[in-house]
Write an enzyme that holds these catalytic residues in place. Structure first.
Site, PDB file in Angstrom:
ATOM      1  N   PRO A   2       0.836  -1.204   0.000  1.00 53.29           N
ATOM      2  CA  PRO A   2       0.000   0.000   0.000  1.00 53.29           C
ATOM      3  C   PRO A   2       0.872   1.255   0.000  1.00 53.29           C
ATOM      4  CG  PRO A   2      -0.666  -1.548   1.723  1.00 53.29           C
ATOM      5  CD  PRO A   2       0.642  -2.023   1.206  1.00 53.29           C
ATOM      6  N   CYS A   3       0.558   2.187  -0.879  1.00 50.29           N
ATOM      7  CA  CYS A   3       1.358   3.404  -1.020  1.00 50.29           C
ATOM      8  C   CYS A   3       0.479   4.537  -1.528  1.00 50.29           C
ATOM      9  CB  CYS A   3       2.508   3.207  -2.024  1.00 50.29           C
ATOM     10  SG  CYS A   3       3.575   1.775  -1.692  1.00 50.29           S
ATOM     11  N   THR A   4       1.028   5.754  -1.524  1.00 50.55           N
ATOM     12  CA  THR A   4       0.388   6.905  -2.150  1.00 50.55           C
ATOM     13  C   THR A   4       1.464   7.709  -2.859  1.00 50.55           C
ATOM     14  OG1 THR A   4      -1.175   6.997  -0.293  1.00 50.55           O
ATOM     15  CG2 THR A   4      -1.137   8.873  -1.796  1.00 50.55           C
TER      16      THR A   4
END
Length: 497
Positions: A2-4
């Site tokens: 999970p990343c942004t």
């Protein structure tokens, strides 16, 4: 993972820099230990084996030095994540993306197939390695590229040859351009150049929303792709664009063709794009209320757009720390109620591992062009600190991370401060804000002085930044600890007799 991601084109940034920035987040309930390092040519492997997929391949003999943000523990591989090489070419890898059943059936992911049985026995099936993934990409690409476009080409060739076992988005930058590559199934990929006057937001979803196949097959001014993309799409009926008779079939929407619009996306992914664009373009749309133009669960939030003003590194940090401030969805806020607070997945979440923001400055010397801004731990509670990338080693405060919790490690200090401050967010917020300001000002002064001095020792400048960073972080820990101690549930407001 999970990343942004947030990308800022050179005409959209405050100083003409290209900026690529991304949070690396651990899986739910996990906290991956991270550190920052420099990989010298003699330390770069010549024969590479992936820990997760068991893929083995030879690497070129002439790697470049580069920075990286690997896992501190290598039991699952390197996971170098983000860095910039000595030619001032940067890479951030990867943003895990979503896809759909049609795409993955048309080009299945290349997953490790474990051996069945014992060699020599009837029915034995040998192991079949998987493709490349987030664990591998920076190590396999960044030491060998001379431009952002060159990065797209090298990674594209690796994807076509070896495939991948996961859907990912990857950013490349140099002083002139930013390119964003998205994998499509096991072997296919698309890449689009970020418009110079725009920023891009990517929240774990395949995001490119317009693509020109004719450009990708020809001049490649703004688009690149795997060579057979058009015929593969046609064979599997992947293009969902509605066209009238006579319309060209060159331009299509990859988000519709290759992406997903699940209920989980509307809780976990799209609200993050909404939050970033709500912050960066507050007056361009109506964001809140029943008459909102764009809502947190909308599937048509733009991939890229022009900001209302030029964006700074402080904007990048704030955007990648957002927890829906000023909305009913803020878990620390007073708006809304228990049914809305925490409804959507924040950008600044407890399991942020590291934030790397790479700024390539066209107005400085080649030696001082690249700044790699770093933060560790949960972003609402940390500071983003700039470091010169063109050095042989990084300060121990950022490289010393292991299983032992230590106040001599910037990673562990950020983890400790966040855990202490979170239950007392409002009481600690002002002190954390002052800390972020002090680190930014003091480190900025060092960066400016070294940039202006052609004979400056950049490693010593980084060491000076690390010393002031450790001083300020020690002070913040002391203050947060004091606040948390006073507010312990077993306190009593009468002094002992």
């Amino acid at each position: 993972m999970p990343c942004t991601t947030l990308l800022v084109g050179k005409l959209a940034s405050y100083d003409g820099s290209t900026i690529i920035a991304r949070n690396e987040d651990s899986m739910d309930g996990e906290f991956t230990l991270k550190k920052m390092t420099v990989v010298k040519p003699e330390d770069q492997p010549r024969q590479y084996r992936s820990v997760l997929s068991h893929l083995e391949l030879d690497l070129p003999e002439t790697p470049l030095r580069y920075t990286a943000v690997p896992n501190a523990l290598l039991n699952e591989g390197i996971w170098a994540e983000a860095g910039v090489n000595v030619l001032n070419v940067a890479m951030s890898a990867t943003e895990t993306l979503t896809s759909n059943e049609r795409v993955l059936a048309a080009d299945p992911l290349v997953e490790l197939k474990k051996a069945v049985g014992t060699p020599g026995e009837e029915g034995y099936q040998p192991e079949v390695p998987g493709g490349i993934g987030e664990e591998d990409m920076v190590t396999l690409v960044l030491p060998y590229i001379t431009s952002a476009r060159d990065g797209v080409r090298r990674l594209g060739e690796l994807l076509e040859q070896y495939g991948t076992y996961e859907m990912n988005g990857i950013a490349f930058s140099d002083v002139d351009e930013i390119w964003w590559l998205e994998t499509v199934g096991g072997h296919h990929w698309i890449a689009r150049r970020v418009p110079d006057d725009c920023y891009v937001t990517v929240p774990n979803q395949l995001g490119i929303d317009a693509f020109d196949l004719a450009d990708a097959e020809g001049a490649q001014k703004d688009c690149m792709a795997s060579a057979d993309l058009r015929s593969w799409m046609a064979k599997h009926h992947l293009d969902l664009t509605l066209r009238e008779e006579g319309d060209s079939d060159d331009v299509f929407n990859p988000r519709e063709a290759f992406g997903s619009h699940s209920d989980a996306d509307h809780v976990y992914n799209t609200p993050r794009a909404w939050a970033m664009q709500r912050f960066l373009n507050p007056r361009s749309n109506v964001w809140d209320g029943p008459d909102a133009d764009l809502r947190p669960e909308d599937d048509d939030i733009p991939w890229c757009r022009m900001p209302e003003r030029k964006l700074t590194m402080e904007d990048v940090k704030y955007a990648l720390s957002l927890h829906y401030q000023g909305t009913p969805y803020d878990p620390y806020g007073r708006l809304g109620d228990e049914s809305t607070r925490g409804k959507y997945r924040p950008i600044g979440i407890n399991r942020n591992g590291q934030l790397a923001a790479i700024q390539l400055r066209p107005y400085t010397s080649k030696a001082t062009c690249a700044l790699q801004w770093m933060a560790f731990g949960s972003n609402p509670f940390n500071a983003l600190v700039p470091l010169f990338a063109n050095v042989d080693e990084m300060p121990a405060y950022l490289t010393t991370t292991d299983e032992r919790i230590s106040t001599e490690s910037f990673y562990w200090m950020n983890r400790l401060i966040a855990a202490l401050a979170d239950p007392h967010f409002n009481e600690c917020a002002a002190e954390i804000g002052h800390y972020q300001m002090r680190v930014g000002v003091r480190a900025g002064c060092v960066i400016n002085e070294a940039t202006d001095d052609s004979s400056a020792d950049l490693a010593e400048a980084n060491a000076q930044i690390a010393r002031l960073l450790q001083e300020e972080t020690d002070n913040l820990l002391a203050n947060v600890l004091q606040t948390a101690s006073v507010l312990m549930r077993n306190h009593f407001n009468r002094n002992d007799a």
